[in-house]
Write a protein that holds these residues in place. Structure first.
Motif, PDB file in Angstrom:
ATOM      1  N   THR A 147       0.774  -1.049   0.001  1.00 31.51           N
ATOM      2  CA  THR A 147      -0.013   0.126   0.102  1.00 31.51           C
ATOM      3  C   THR A 147       0.550   1.405   0.012  1.00 31.51           C
ATOM      4  O   THR A 147       1.962   1.425   0.672  1.00 31.51           O
ATOM      5  CB  THR A 147      -0.852   0.048   1.116  1.00 31.51           C
ATOM      6  N   GLY A 148       0.226   2.287  -0.802  1.00 35.89           N
ATOM      7  CA  GLY A 148       1.106   3.603  -0.875  1.00 35.89           C
ATOM      8  C   GLY A 148       0.103   4.479   0.091  1.00 35.89           C
ATOM      9  O   GLY A 148       0.322   5.702  -0.023  1.00 35.89           O
ATOM     10  N   ASP A 149      -0.638   4.156   0.863  1.00 34.92           N
ATOM     11  CA  ASP A 149      -1.775   4.898   1.558  1.00 34.92           C
ATOM     12  C   ASP A 149      -1.442   4.462   3.275  1.00 34.92           C
ATOM     13  O   ASP A 149      -1.540   3.448   3.494  1.00 34.92           O
ATOM     14  CB  ASP A 149      -2.983   4.705   1.125  1.00 34.92           C
ATOM     15  N   LEU A 150      -1.579   5.607   4.152  1.00 33.68           N
ATOM     16  CA  LEU A 150      -1.389   5.286   5.605  1.00 33.68           C
ATOM     17  C   LEU A 150      -2.635   4.532   6.076  1.00 33.68           C
ATOM     18  O   LEU A 150      -2.438   3.424   6.842  1.00 33.68           O
ATOM     19  CB  LEU A 150      -1.058   6.537   6.503  1.00 33.68           C
ATOM     20  N   PHE A 151      -3.676   5.062   5.805  1.00 33.18           N
ATOM     21  CA  PHE A 151      -4.878   4.331   6.222  1.00 33.18           C
ATOM     22  C   PHE A 151      -5.036   2.932   5.982  1.00 33.18           C
ATOM     23  O   PHE A 151      -5.374   1.940   6.542  1.00 33.18           O
ATOM     24  CB  PHE A 151      -6.118   5.095   6.008  1.00 33.18           C
ATOM     25  N   ASN A 152      -4.590   2.670   4.479  1.00 34.97           N
ATOM     26  CA  ASN A 152      -4.717   1.275   3.985  1.00 34.97           C
ATOM     27  C   ASN A 152      -3.845   0.510   4.754  1.00 34.97           C
ATOM     28  O   ASN A 152      -4.099  -0.763   4.825  1.00 34.97           O
ATOM     29  CB  ASN A 152      -4.471   1.482   2.466  1.00 34.97           C
ATOM     30  N   LEU A 153      -2.448   1.140   5.049  1.00 40.93           N
ATOM     31  CA  LEU A 153      -1.754   0.339   5.832  1.00 40.93           C
ATOM     32  C   LEU A 153      -2.358  -0.286   7.225  1.00 40.93           C
ATOM     33  O   LEU A 153      -1.992  -1.435   7.422  1.00 40.93           O
ATOM     34  CB  LEU A 153      -0.247   1.219   6.033  1.00 40.93           C
ATOM     35  N   VAL A 208      -3.266  11.237   3.650  1.00 38.89           N
ATOM     36  CA  VAL A 208      -2.615  10.121   4.343  1.00 38.89           C
ATOM     37  C   VAL A 208      -2.253   9.288   3.003  1.00 38.89           C
ATOM     38  O   VAL A 208      -1.518   8.274   3.504  1.00 38.89           O
ATOM     39  CB  VAL A 208      -3.927   9.326   4.945  1.00 38.89           C
ATOM     40  N   ASN A 209      -2.052   9.932   2.058  1.00 40.19           N
ATOM     41  CA  ASN A 209      -1.317   9.226   0.885  1.00 40.19           C
ATOM     42  C   ASN A 209       0.211   9.241   1.138  1.00 40.19           C
ATOM     43  O   ASN A 209       0.670  10.701   1.603  1.00 40.19           O
ATOM     44  CB  ASN A 209      -1.693  10.028  -0.405  1.00 40.19           C
ATOM     45  N   MET A 210       0.904   8.380   1.230  1.00 40.11           N
ATOM     46  CA  MET A 210       2.261   8.408   1.587  1.00 40.11           C
ATOM     47  C   MET A 210       3.055   9.376   0.822  1.00 40.11           C
ATOM     48  O   MET A 210       4.010  10.079   1.241  1.00 40.11           O
ATOM     49  CB  MET A 210       2.933   7.020   1.733  1.00 40.11           C
ATOM     50  N   ALA A 211       3.098   9.375  -0.316  1.00 39.16           N
ATOM     51  CA  ALA A 211       3.708  10.150  -1.281  1.00 39.16           C
ATOM     52  C   ALA A 211       3.520  11.517  -1.027  1.00 39.16           C
ATOM     53  O   ALA A 211       4.301  12.474  -0.970  1.00 39.16           O
ATOM     54  CB  ALA A 211       3.504   9.924  -2.918  1.00 39.16           C
ATOM     55  N   GLN A 212       2.375  11.857  -0.814  1.00 44.19           N
ATOM     56  CA  GLN A 212       1.933  13.397  -0.427  1.00 44.19           C
ATOM     57  C   GLN A 212       2.388  13.835   0.962  1.00 44.19           C
ATOM     58  O   GLN A 212       2.854  15.005   1.246  1.00 44.19           O
ATOM     59  CB  GLN A 212       0.335  13.620  -0.639  1.00 44.19           C
ATOM     60  N   VAL A 509       7.687   9.119  -4.894  1.00 48.28           N
ATOM     61  CA  VAL A 509       6.825  10.225  -4.926  1.00 48.28           C
ATOM     62  C   VAL A 509       6.570  10.309  -6.466  1.00 48.28           C
ATOM     63  O   VAL A 509       5.289  10.413  -7.005  1.00 48.28           O
ATOM     64  CB  VAL A 509       7.223  11.565  -4.394  1.00 48.28           C
ATOM     65  N   ASN A 510       7.500  10.624  -7.368  1.00 51.33           N
ATOM     66  CA  ASN A 510       7.380  10.672  -8.797  1.00 51.33           C
ATOM     67  C   ASN A 510       6.534   9.434  -9.391  1.00 51.33           C
ATOM     68  O   ASN A 510       5.814   9.751 -10.216  1.00 51.33           O
ATOM     69  CB  ASN A 510       8.661  10.728  -9.516  1.00 51.33           C
ATOM     70  N   ALA A 511       6.658   8.237  -8.987  1.00 51.03           N
ATOM     71  CA  ALA A 511       5.998   7.316  -9.363  1.00 51.03           C
ATOM     72  C   ALA A 511       4.641   7.356  -9.178  1.00 51.03           C
ATOM     73  O   ALA A 511       3.431   6.831  -9.868  1.00 51.03           O
ATOM     74  CB  ALA A 511       6.398   5.751  -8.744  1.00 51.03           C
ATOM     75  N   VAL A 512       4.287   7.742  -7.950  1.00 54.92           N
ATOM     76  CA  VAL A 512       2.806   7.742  -7.523  1.00 54.92           C
ATOM     77  C   VAL A 512       2.189   9.138  -8.002  1.00 54.92           C
ATOM     78  O   VAL A 512       1.198   8.956  -8.289  1.00 54.92           O
ATOM     79  CB  VAL A 512       2.521   8.211  -5.833  1.00 54.92           C
ATOM     80  N   TYR A 513       2.812  10.204  -8.251  1.00 51.22           N
ATOM     81  CA  TYR A 513       2.455  11.312  -9.117  1.00 51.22           C
ATOM     82  C   TYR A 513       3.071  11.559 -10.459  1.00 51.22           C
ATOM     83  O   TYR A 513       4.197  11.788 -10.369  1.00 51.22           O
ATOM     84  CB  TYR A 513       2.713  12.674  -8.364  1.00 51.22           C
ATOM     85  N   PRO A 514       2.734  10.723 -11.474  1.00 53.76           N
ATOM     86  CA  PRO A 514       3.404  10.874 -12.520  1.00 53.76           C
ATOM     87  C   PRO A 514       3.461  12.279 -13.229  1.00 53.76           C
ATOM     88  O   PRO A 514       2.341  12.939 -13.017  1.00 53.76           O
ATOM     89  CB  PRO A 514       2.833   9.795 -13.828  1.00 53.76           C
TER      90      PRO A 514
END
Lengths: 534, 181
Positions: A147-153, A208-212, A509-514
């Motif tokens: 997961t790339g999302d804290l809440f989903n973790l 809660v998005n980890m890249a953000q 971060v770049n991978a999550v926000y292309p």
């Protein structure tokens, strides 16, 4: 519009490790009357999962593979991110889960047998419940890794917590209910801490998005950031069993059936370590004060854990304490906060998953053969079951860090980096690592001497052949641990690349926000809302 | 642009504090049902905190539904709370089942100490010479001796239970069952 090319891209592989086990869990639950069908489904699901994880591992070497779940792009939807670190963890845990599943199939416990009445396996496994729960556990672990999302973790954690609580209390005997109560209350507590941390992080950053989060956290008040970091670390440290928060582990793990203990020991604490690794490298890089605290905790974890192991007289408990102790090595690597240190920690996690699981499976065999795990009641197994002796000896030496095994390589990597770091605490940790390694050797050799070399007491059956269906999976896992030594060069290289991408901060971060991050464009709606108005 | 008004309401914060405080107090108790109540209170506290984190209440979060000058509520916080509530519900029921099973087995749901811990404590008491500590002044007994006493009681009880069980077994199986063993 769906075309076949889109259906079969690399991204197809990303959700599989979560979805397949979940679907299979549903199927096995529906087909609980047909034990053989259940077995086929479970083995197939986990095999395909492992294969797709291996595929992901190859694909992620060219850059993280990101899937926006439900087609919603990252800041709105939940992203599943398979970078090198995630894919590596997934693959190793997949292999391990598969081996343990095969072992548990071989165990073939008759139902309705009371553990105290001479059942060889220390209890019954109601097979009908075992398969679905085990698969749900696999899905939860995969979700936490991907997961790339804290809440989903958090959701991933809860999935595996619920499954593990059921597995731990299988059969509902008095001992397991006691151990399960301690386990579930402690882990629930850590989940609530995690949830509180998520609430505060959301209040502070609005995401809660980890890249953000990686982008926004550097901008908030350092004191608030430290509080958030401490809270997250506290929650993960309970799951990873780091020193002052590790007392629950040796208390609850050893009562479960051998395959369950093996999975727990191999995987669950590592999910905590993975989370610490991820948050420390991605969300809170460059924080010396916290790193120093982590180093001190790593040292305490190593020493207290291994001294606990030395005092034990039961192989399962002894191994549980070495498990706690060796978590210290991984935290040491994370706390060094350098590329080489993180790489060593990642390599050590991989090594430790395979070795600790193999040891617990072999101890399951020892219990089967010798009728007990107490060192007072075991003996003579080296002559009575030479294969078993080899199976125990190899991972035990690997755990202690005897060259040329992978445990030695991981420790060398950590110690080299500790020496290079050169601070007083790092030197203390270098010494602590060596002492812990020696004490581990002492503990496992003690177990070896008593269980395998001393005169066999009357309780140990003379002629009893080990069933091949149990020896083969355990042997496969031992061989997998040895294979890690053989491919240590490429594997260490992969770990180094994984460390580099997770340390640099922008790959993820770049991978999550292309196409550029929000910091890159210099303007962001949410941020200007907070700051632009009086 | 609408100004975000994120000052949290004091009542909600106070409620979070009370819930968490009471939850921790209950969590420190021994019976599993009390621990469970503590967990329920704590999780409600955490959920309420998530709600506070989402900001003040506003119009319903459906695009086109709210008047232009009214801010929408934050739906994400509420979605997360819903998820957390469902998860806590499942785990709460599991802990309840554990408490019930414990009651079936022992007639109470207190979480017992680990016997192995006591064994290690006993070993330490045997090996180490007793030393003076602050407890000794009050009870005339060192901590080690106390540990030893507790351990002895546990062992005694375990042996009594084992003997009882063996007796029961003999009664059930009759002479043949006993002979087979």
């Amino acid at each position: 519009m769906i075309d076949t090319a889109a259906l079969w891209s690399v991204q197809t592989l990303v959700p599989l490790p979560v979805l397949l086990p979940l679907f299979a869990a549903g199927l096995t639950l529906a087909l609980h009357r047909y034990a053989n069908v259940q077995r086929v489904i479970s083995v197939t699901a986990l095999s395909v999962t492992t294969a797709s994880s291996a595929g992901l591992m190859a694909a992620a070497d060219n850059g993280p593979v990101v899937v926006d779940v439900g087609g919603w792009a990252a800041p709105v939807g939940i992203a599943l991110v398979a970078d090198r670190l995630s894919a590596l963890m997934l693959t190793v845990s997949g292999v391990m889960l598969l081996c343990v599943l095969l072992y548990s199939l071989g165990q073939g416990i008759p139902e309705g047998e009371d553990p105290r009445e001479g059942g060889r396996f220390g209890g019954t496994i109601p097979v009908a419940i075992f398969h679905p729960t085990y698969l749900v556990l696999a899905a939860g672990v995969a979700n936490a890794f991907l997961t790339g999302d804290l809440f989903n973790l958090y959701v991933g954690f809860e999935i595996l917590l619920a499954a593990s609580a059921v597995l731990l209390t299988l059969g509902g005997t008095a001992e397991r209910v006691r151990a399960g109560s301690v386990y579930i209350v402690v882990t629930l507590m850590s989940s609530l801490l995690f949830l509180t941390a998520i609430a505060l992080i959301y209040a502070a950053t609005g995401t809660v998005n980890m890249a953000q989060l990686a982008e926004r956290l550097p901008d908030i008040d350092p004191t608030v950031r430290l509080a958030l970091q401490a809270l997250l670390l506290l929650a993960f440290a309970i799951k990873a069993a780091i020193f002052p928060l590790a007392a629950w582990l040796p208390d609850s793990y050893p009562t479960a059936p051998a395959p369950v203990t093996a999975v727990f020991a191999g995987l669950l604490t590592k999910v905590g370590v993975y989370s610490i690794l991820r948050t420390q490298t991605l969300l809170f890089p460059d924080d010396d004060a916290v790193d120093r605290v982590l180093m001190a905790l790593a040292l305490a974890t190593m020493l207290v854990g291994i001294l606990g192991a030395v005092a034990q007289n039961d192989v399962k408990r002894l191994l549980s304490f070495t498990l706690v102790s060796h978590i210290g090595y991984m935290i040491f690597g994370v706390a060094l906060a350098s590329e080489a240190g993180t790489a060593a920690a990642i390599f050590y996690v991989v090594h430790h998953i395979s070795v600790q699981t193999a040891l617990f499976l072999v101890v399951g065999l020892v219990e089967w053969r010798g009728g007990s795990t107490s060192l007072d009641r075991l003996g003579g197994l080296a002559r009575l079951a030479p294969v078993l002796a080899v199976l125990f000896f190899v991972p035990a030496m690997n755990l202690a860090g005897i060259p040329p095994f992978s445990g030695f390589l991981g420790k060398v990597g950590l110690i080299t980096e500790g020496v290079r770091d050169g601070s007083g605490l790092a030197w203390a940790l270098v010494v602590g690592s060596v002492v812990t390694s020696l004490l581990t050797l002492y503990a496992v050799v003690k177990a070896w001497n008593k269980a395998f070399w001393q005169e066999a007491p009357s309780g140990v059956a003379r002629d009893l052949a080990l069933p091949r269906s149990l020896v083969l999976p355990a042997g496969a896992l031992v061989a997998f641990g040895l294979a890690l030594t053989v491919v240590a060069g490429p594997l260490y290289g992969y770990a180094e690349r994984a460390a580099r991408t997770s340390m640099d901060g922008f790959t993820y971060v770049n991978a999550v926000y292309p196409g550029g991050s929000e910091r890159g464009t210099g303007e962001s709606v949410e941020v200007s809302e907070d700051e632009g108005q009086p | 642009m609408i100004v975000l008004e994120n000052t949290p309401s004091a009542v909600l914060l106070l409620a979070v504090g009370v819930l968490c405080g009471a939850g921790v107090y209950l969590l420190l108790d021994r019976p599993l049902t009390r621990v469970l109540l503590g967990i329920v209170l704590l999780s409600n506290g955490a959920n309420l905190m998530l709600l506070v984190a989402g900001g003040r209440a506003g119009a319903s979060p459906v695009v086109g539904n709210a008047p232009a000058d009214v801010r929408m509520s934050d739906p994400l916080a509420q979605a997360m709370i819903l998820t957390a509530i469902v998860i806590t519900l499942a785990l709460t029921s599991f802990v309840l089942a554990l408490a019930y099973r414990s009651w079936q087995l022992h007639g109470h749901d207190e979480v017992a100490d680990d016997e192995e811990d006591r064994r290690v404590a006993r070993q330490a008491a045997d090996n180490a010479p007793a030393y003076e500590d602050s407890d000794a002044a009050e009870t005339g007994e060192t901590l080690d001796e106390e540990a030893a006493t507790v351990y002895d009681q546990v062992v005694e009880r375990a042996e009594r239970l084992r003997a009882q069980r063996e007796r029961d077994e003999r009664d059930q199986h009759g002479p043949q069952g006993g002979g087979a063993r």
